[in-house]
Design an enzyme around this catalytic site. Structure first.
Site, short mmCIF file in Angstrom:
data_model
loop_
_atom_site.label_atom_id
_atom_site.label_comp_id
_atom_site.label_asym_id
_atom_site.label_seq_id
_atom_site.Cartn_x
_atom_site.Cartn_y
_atom_site.Cartn_z
N GLY A 14 0.82 -1.21 0.00
CA GLY A 14 0.00 0.00 0.00
C GLY A 14 0.85 1.25 0.00
CG ASP A 15 0.47 3.76 2.40
OD1 ASP A 15 -0.69 4.13 2.19
OD2 ASP A 15 0.84 3.24 3.47
CE LYS A 18 -3.20 1.89 -3.67
NZ LYS A 18 -2.05 1.68 -2.77
CE LYS A 20 2.63 12.06 -10.09
NZ LYS A 20 3.91 12.73 -10.13
N GLY A 42 -6.02 5.51 1.68
CA GLY A 42 -5.82 6.96 1.75
C GLY A 42 -5.06 7.38 0.51
CG HIS A 43 -5.95 6.04 -2.94
ND1 HIS A 43 -6.64 5.27 -3.85
CD2 HIS A 43 -5.35 5.16 -2.10
CE1 HIS A 43 -6.46 3.99 -3.56
NE2 HIS A 43 -5.68 3.90 -2.50
CB THR A 131 -6.91 1.38 8.91
OG1 THR A 131 -8.03 0.66 8.37
CG2 THR A 131 -5.70 1.19 8.01
CD GLN A 223 -6.69 -1.60 1.00
OE1 GLN A 223 -7.45 -2.25 0.33
NE2 GLN A 223 -7.02 -0.42 1.51
P1 IMO Z 1 -3.83 2.50 0.43
O1 IMO Z 1 -4.93 2.22 -0.53
C1 IMO Z 1 -1.25 0.95 3.57
C2 IMO Z 1 -2.85 -2.19 6.18
C3 IMO Z 1 -3.06 -1.83 7.65
C4 IMO Z 1 -2.88 -3.19 8.30
C5 IMO Z 1 -3.53 -4.14 7.30
C6 IMO Z 1 -4.96 -4.49 7.61
O2 IMO Z 1 -3.76 3.88 0.93
O3 IMO Z 1 -2.53 2.03 -0.12
P2 IMO Z 1 -7.27 -3.17 7.48
O4 IMO Z 1 -7.69 -1.86 8.09
O5 IMO Z 1 -7.36 -3.20 6.01
O6 IMO Z 1 -7.93 -4.34 8.11
O7 IMO Z 1 -5.71 -3.30 7.87
O8 IMO Z 1 -3.46 -3.47 6.05
N1 IMO Z 1 -3.51 -1.28 5.21
C7 IMO Z 1 -2.87 -0.36 4.47
N2 IMO Z 1 -1.58 0.00 4.45
N3 IMO Z 1 -2.10 1.53 2.70
C8 IMO Z 1 -3.39 1.15 2.68
O9 IMO Z 1 -4.23 1.59 1.72
C9 IMO Z 1 -3.85 0.21 3.62
N4 IMO Z 1 -5.04 -0.35 3.91
C10 IMO Z 1 -4.82 -1.27 4.88
O10 IMO Z 1 -2.09 -0.90 8.07
O11 IMO Z 1 -1.53 -3.52 8.39
MG MG Z 2 -2.54 4.39 2.70
#
Ligand code: IMO
Ligand code: MG
Length: 421
Positions: A14-15, A18, A20, A42-43, A131, A223
């Site tokens: 994740g992060d 995406k 941008k 969190g995009h 989260t 993610q």
């Molecule tokens: P974006 O779309 C980074 C991580 C959480 C945790 C695990 C499970 O912004 O890339 P959850 O709340 O889904 O049950 O958490 O997944 N996680 C992310 N890490 N970016 C995200 O989304 C994430 N969505 C969930 O930190 O380890």
């Molecule tokens: Mg994120």
């Protein structure tokens, strides 16, 4: 020629950036669709000196004329969604004109969030590091066939069905000894439900397949592949299919309709929450990456764990997703490093391997290949020919290792800081 769904996916934890990239690519697509995940995402988008963080709304929202679909596979928190919409409305955008919501998307109830917190508390040190947005419990209810869906809000007995599911959750919370008030957000929830009724609620599978007769679609993943419920480092994963196949299930389209698969990765790695991270750095180099890359969660504000690029995990993701085009983000964050390392194999139990092991708890020692840093500010570059030779060497190495071309290189957060190859 038949129109296709092109998919944008995060290939790491994740992060990757995406938001941008979808914002940049959305100029070419009349429709952008989210197919899984929810407000755990969190995009971040930056343009014209403004910044936004999108949670459940697709990142095409700022493109005029683009339709944004919240797809079947998404879990939607009405309260968060309403807040997000209010924020965007301040810019003068009429969100109701730009967003359609799938009737089959499942609803996150306030008690799903409480259950998420209760589950994590019960796991103590072994917690996932969720989260706490209610993602796991909502998908659990979907699979156990207890969930409520967006389309249900139109039925006369929705209030009763809500009360029934809430009571079920309240019982679970009580059994877990988790102190909370399951009714606390009822009013806000029902207000948000009314708000959602102001949107076009669609049969997503018909909407998408019909749209494809005339238009191409960009599907936006949330993610990353290493957080996929099946192929990530289970159990330290999210509860949805983040891999490319998730786009078919989450939107109701056949695999034959998938076109380009854009795989996004950062020039280094980060992870939030618990779970294996072979190349994690615990020293000042990790600290430096966190600082330069501003690696703090867009949703939770948590500091992200940082480490060198892991090509073993990346190649695994490329394989599972069938990536056709790679997109490299945040190369500029490596500008000031004398030496840049990439992990090209793992040592597991003393044996070298280029595969991701089954055992999530295995001791993995990363084996690195080192590169000489370019020691120059990349943010101003817009043409590849002008870029430092050390950087171009680094790119060639990765393309060679992964067997897929890197089509886009991002050298800064802004829309314009993008090199198309
Ligand atoms: P974006 O779309 C980074 C991580 C959480 C945790 C695990 C499970 O912004 O890339 P959850 O709340 O889904 O049950 O958490 O997944 N996680 C992310 N890490 N970016 C995200 O989304 C994430 N969505 C969930 O930190 O380890
Ligand atoms: Mg994120």
């Amino acid at each position: 020629m038949k129109n296709k769904i092109d998919v944008v996916l995060g290939l790491q934890w994740g992060d990757e950036g995406k938001g941008k990239i979808v914002d940049v690519l959305a100029g070419r697509y009349p429709i952008v669709a989210r197919f899984q995940g929810g407000p755990n995402a969190g995009h971040s988008l930056h343009f014209d000196g403004k910044s936004f963080v999108l949670r459940s709304i697709p990142s095409g929202i700022f493109r005029e004329d683009a339709i944004n679909i919240v797809g079947n596979g998404v879990v939607l928190d009405p309260i968060t969604f309403m807040g997000e919409c209010e924020n965007i409305s301040k810019t003068g955008i009429r969100v109701q004109d730009r967003i359609v919501i799938a009737k089959k998307a499942h609803l996150i109830l306030p008690t799903h969030r409480l259950l998420d917190a209760a589950n994590e508390a019960a796991m103590g040190k072994g917690k996932i590091g969720s989260t706490l947005k209610g993602i796991g419990p909502t998908y659990t209810d979907r699979v156990s066939r207890n969930g409520l869906r967006v389309g249900d809000i139109l039925s006369d007995d929705f209030t009763q069905r809500y009360a029934k599911l809430k009571a079920r959750h309240a019982k679970q919370l009580q059994q877990m000894g988790y102190e909370c008030d399951p009714d606390a957000e009822d009013g806000k929830f029902m207000e948000a439900i009314e708000f959602i009724k102001g949107f076009r609620l669609v049969d997503c599978e018909y909407f998408v397949n019909k749209s494809l007769e005339e238009k191409s679609i960009l599907a936006e993943g949330a993610q990353g592949t290493m957080l996929d419920v099946d192929y990530g480092s289970y159990p330290f994963v999210t509860s949805s299919s983040t891999a490319c196949a998730g786009a078919c299930v989450g939107l109701g389209v056949p695999p034959s309709r998938i076109g380009h698969v854009y795989g996004i990765f950062k020039a280094y790695c980060t992870r939030v929450g618990s779970g294996p991270f072979p190349t994690e750095l615990f020293d000042e180099t990790g600290e430096k990456l966190r600082k330069i890359g501003n690696e703090f969660g867009a949703v939770t504000g948590r500091p992200r764990r940082c480490g060198w690029l892991d090509l073993v995990a990346l190649k695994y993701a490329v394989m599972i997703d069938g990536v056709t085009d790679l997109i490299m983000m945040k190369s500029d964050c490596l500008d000031s490093f004398e030496t840049i390392k990439v992990c090209t194999s793992y040592k597991v139990d003393g044996k070298e391997t280029d595969q991701v092991p089954f055992d999530t708890y295995a001791e993995i020692e990363p084996v690195y290949t080192e590169f000489k840093g370019w020691n120059r500010d990349l943010t101003g570059y817009r043409k590849e020919e002008d870029m430092p030779e050390e950087f171009r060497e680094y790119i060639r190495f990765m393309e060679n290792y992964l067997g897929v071309p890197i089509r886009i290189i991002s050298v800064g957060p802004d829309r314009d800081a993008t090199i198309m190859r």
